[in-house]
Design a protein around this motif. Structure first.
Motif, short mmCIF file in Angstrom:
data_model
loop_
_atom_site.label_atom_id
_atom_site.label_comp_id
_atom_site.label_asym_id
_atom_site.label_seq_id
_atom_site.Cartn_x
_atom_site.Cartn_y
_atom_site.Cartn_z
N GLN A 1 0.91 -1.01 0.50
CA GLN A 1 -0.56 -0.38 0.13
C GLN A 1 0.85 1.07 0.03
O GLN A 1 0.36 2.24 -0.13
CB GLN A 1 -1.01 0.13 0.99
N ALA A 2 2.38 1.34 0.51
CA ALA A 2 2.66 2.56 0.61
C ALA A 2 3.13 2.62 -0.50
O ALA A 2 3.50 3.93 -1.13
CB ALA A 2 3.79 2.11 1.93
N SER B 1 2.73 15.34 12.96
CA SER B 1 4.59 15.68 13.38
C SER B 1 4.98 14.98 12.48
O SER B 1 6.67 15.51 12.37
CB SER B 1 4.36 15.46 15.13
N ILE B 2 5.12 13.20 12.94
CA ILE B 2 6.01 12.55 11.66
C ILE B 2 6.33 12.82 10.41
O ILE B 2 7.32 13.00 9.89
CB ILE B 2 5.88 11.47 12.43
N ILE B 3 4.93 12.95 9.61
CA ILE B 3 5.23 13.45 8.05
C ILE B 3 5.79 14.34 7.92
O ILE B 3 6.44 14.66 7.28
CB ILE B 3 3.64 13.83 7.74
N ASN B 4 5.74 15.81 8.93
CA ASN B 4 6.25 16.87 9.13
C ASN B 4 8.04 16.62 8.86
O ASN B 4 8.39 17.43 7.98
CB ASN B 4 5.55 17.92 9.98
N HIS B 5 8.32 16.08 9.70
CA HIS B 5 9.98 15.69 10.15
C HIS B 5 10.17 15.35 9.15
O HIS B 5 11.28 15.62 8.54
CB HIS B 5 9.58 14.85 11.38
N LEU B 6 9.57 14.65 8.56
CA LEU B 6 10.23 14.02 7.17
C LEU B 6 10.17 14.52 5.84
O LEU B 6 10.98 14.42 5.37
CB LEU B 6 9.02 12.48 6.39
N LEU C 1 8.46 6.04 3.62
CA LEU C 1 8.65 5.91 5.31
C LEU C 1 6.91 7.11 5.80
O LEU C 1 6.40 7.03 6.50
CB LEU C 1 10.05 6.49 5.81
N GLN C 2 6.71 8.02 4.94
CA GLN C 2 6.54 9.42 4.88
C GLN C 2 4.58 8.80 4.82
O GLN C 2 3.61 8.68 5.63
CB GLN C 2 5.93 10.66 4.01
N GLN C 3 4.91 8.03 4.25
CA GLN C 3 2.76 6.87 3.46
C GLN C 3 3.31 5.54 4.87
O GLN C 3 1.50 5.49 4.71
CB GLN C 3 3.04 6.35 1.79
N PHE C 4 4.54 5.17 4.72
CA PHE C 4 4.72 3.88 5.93
C PHE C 4 3.65 4.06 7.27
O PHE C 4 3.33 3.69 7.72
CB PHE C 4 5.69 3.67 5.53
N TYR C 5 4.89 5.12 7.51
CA TYR C 5 4.27 5.51 9.01
C TYR C 5 3.10 6.49 8.78
O TYR C 5 2.33 6.12 9.97
CB TYR C 5 5.17 7.12 9.14
N TRP C 6 2.79 6.68 8.00
CA TRP C 6 1.54 7.61 8.17
C TRP C 6 -0.21 6.61 7.81
O TRP C 6 -1.14 6.45 9.11
CB TRP C 6 0.54 8.24 6.89
N GLN C 7 0.13 5.83 7.37
CA GLN C 7 -0.39 4.11 7.52
C GLN C 7 -0.55 3.90 8.82
O GLN C 7 -1.37 3.11 9.69
CB GLN C 7 -0.31 3.34 6.43
N ARG C 8 0.18 3.85 9.28
CA ARG C 8 0.37 3.01 11.15
C ARG C 8 0.47 4.04 11.83
O ARG C 8 -0.40 3.13 12.60
CB ARG C 8 2.33 2.38 10.70
N TRP C 9 0.86 4.82 11.82
CA TRP C 9 0.57 6.18 12.67
C TRP C 9 -0.87 7.11 13.09
O TRP C 9 -0.88 7.52 13.96
CB TRP C 9 1.71 5.96 13.21
N HIS C 10 -0.64 7.26 11.70
CA HIS C 10 -1.57 9.07 11.56
C HIS C 10 -0.80 10.27 12.43
O HIS C 10 -2.15 10.73 13.34
CB HIS C 10 -2.77 8.41 11.51
#
Length: 315
Positions: A207-208, A283-288, A271-280
């Motif tokens: 999916q990512a 802040s993490i997406i902004n760091h990336l 990682l943006q796609q993967f982390y968003w799907q996992r944690w939503h």
């Protein structure tokens, strides 16, 4: 036996209709501009259209298709952006085969436009017209674009097809002389069909990668191939937040050592796609996203990844 030239083109009914009707009504334009995202079938549509143009009377045959796919038809000139290397012009694929790493992207050069002019000065052989296809037309410098403009004004017994992402990416005077053919991102069903037809159905389980592709089969395939180059252990470690500051620093060191800048930029997207799907967690997406900007600004990659992974470690 005749063949439908557009049979392999999926998810672009408007483009197929416009191009098919142009041939049926004998109203083929001197120049076309195929615009749309990468990887949605623009180059394939150009090849299909050439097949139709060359066989408008007799129909498309397997023999004609094979000749065009091998690039050995005397009435077709297919132009791609090139690098200049030791007095030679190399396409991106040829540069990759030689293992060459280039910082600047390839471009369509003035010399290539001059070759187009020379090609079109000859009458077509074994076809009703000459056809020139220019991939990535937006890479033309102004001098090359102006030289092409003269050809578009008097193309003779020929049709030119320019392929670009948007009309705005090409010189306006060129756009004004072309009939625009729009291409769109594929819906989920069409994307699945293309990936299955091209033996890439395993991508449908990631999916990512599909999210990165955003409706582009070409981007999905390229992303999946890039994914295979990432060391599996590194990828598994990155799929979870680092358990300690030490682990975060070790991961940053390994990324800097094992991956070039292009792969690191792709990894940020993944990682943006993967982390968003996992944690939503926005802040993490902004760091990336900030990390991507730093990498593009040629910041020290190891430091960029250390800051990123330490910030994730604290979450």
């Amino acid at each position: 036996m005749t063949i439908d030239p557009f049979a392999a083109l999926v998810g672009q009914p408007q483009a197929i209709e416009l191009l098919t009707q142009a041939v049926r009504q004998n109203r083929v334009a001197p120049a076309y501009l195929f615009v749309g995202p990468d990887g949605v079938g623009r180059s394939l549509a150009a090849r299909c259209f050439v097949e139709l143009l060359f066989s408008s009377e007799l129909g498309v045959t397997a023999a004609l298709q094979n000749r065009l796919r091998q690039g050995n038809h005397p009435a077709l000139l297919w132009v791609q952006p090139t690098y200049q290397y030791q007095g030679q012009r190399l396409t991106a694929a040829e540069a990759a085969e030689k293992g060459l790493k280039r910082k600047a992207p390839p471009v369509i050069r003035l010399e290539q436009i001059r070759e187009i002019t020379e090609f079109l000065s000859r009458p077509p052989l074994e076809a009703p017209r000459n056809v020139v296809v220019l991939e990535e037309a937006q890479t033309m410098a102004e001098a090359a674009a102006n030289a092409l403009l003269k050809t578009l004004e008097e193309p003779g017994q020929a049709t030119l097809i320019l392929i670009a992402p948007t009309p705005e990416s090409v010189l306006p005077t060129l756009v004004s002389r072309c009939q625009r053919i729009p291409f769109y991102r594929l819906d989920a069903q069409s994307l699945a069909v293309v990936l299955t037809q091209t033996s890439h159905q395993e991508i449908l389980q990631n999916q990512a990668v599909l999210s990165i592709a955003a409706g582009s089969a070409g981007s999905a395939i390229a992303s999946y191939e890039q994914l295979q180059t990432i060391p599996p252990e590194l990828l598994e470690d990155l799929k979870k937040a680092p358990a300690s500051y030490r682990k975060a620093l070790e991961l940053a060191k390994k990324i800097d050592k094992d991956l070039d800048t292009e792969a690191q930029l792709w990894l940020v997207d993944y990682l943006q796609q993967f982390y968003w799907q996992r944690w939503h967690q926005p802040s993490i997406i902004n760091h990336l996203e900030k990390s991507r900007q730093y990498l593009l600004a040629y910041a020290q990659p190891r430091l960029v990844w250390e800051c990123l992974l330490l910030s994730i470690c604290q979450k």
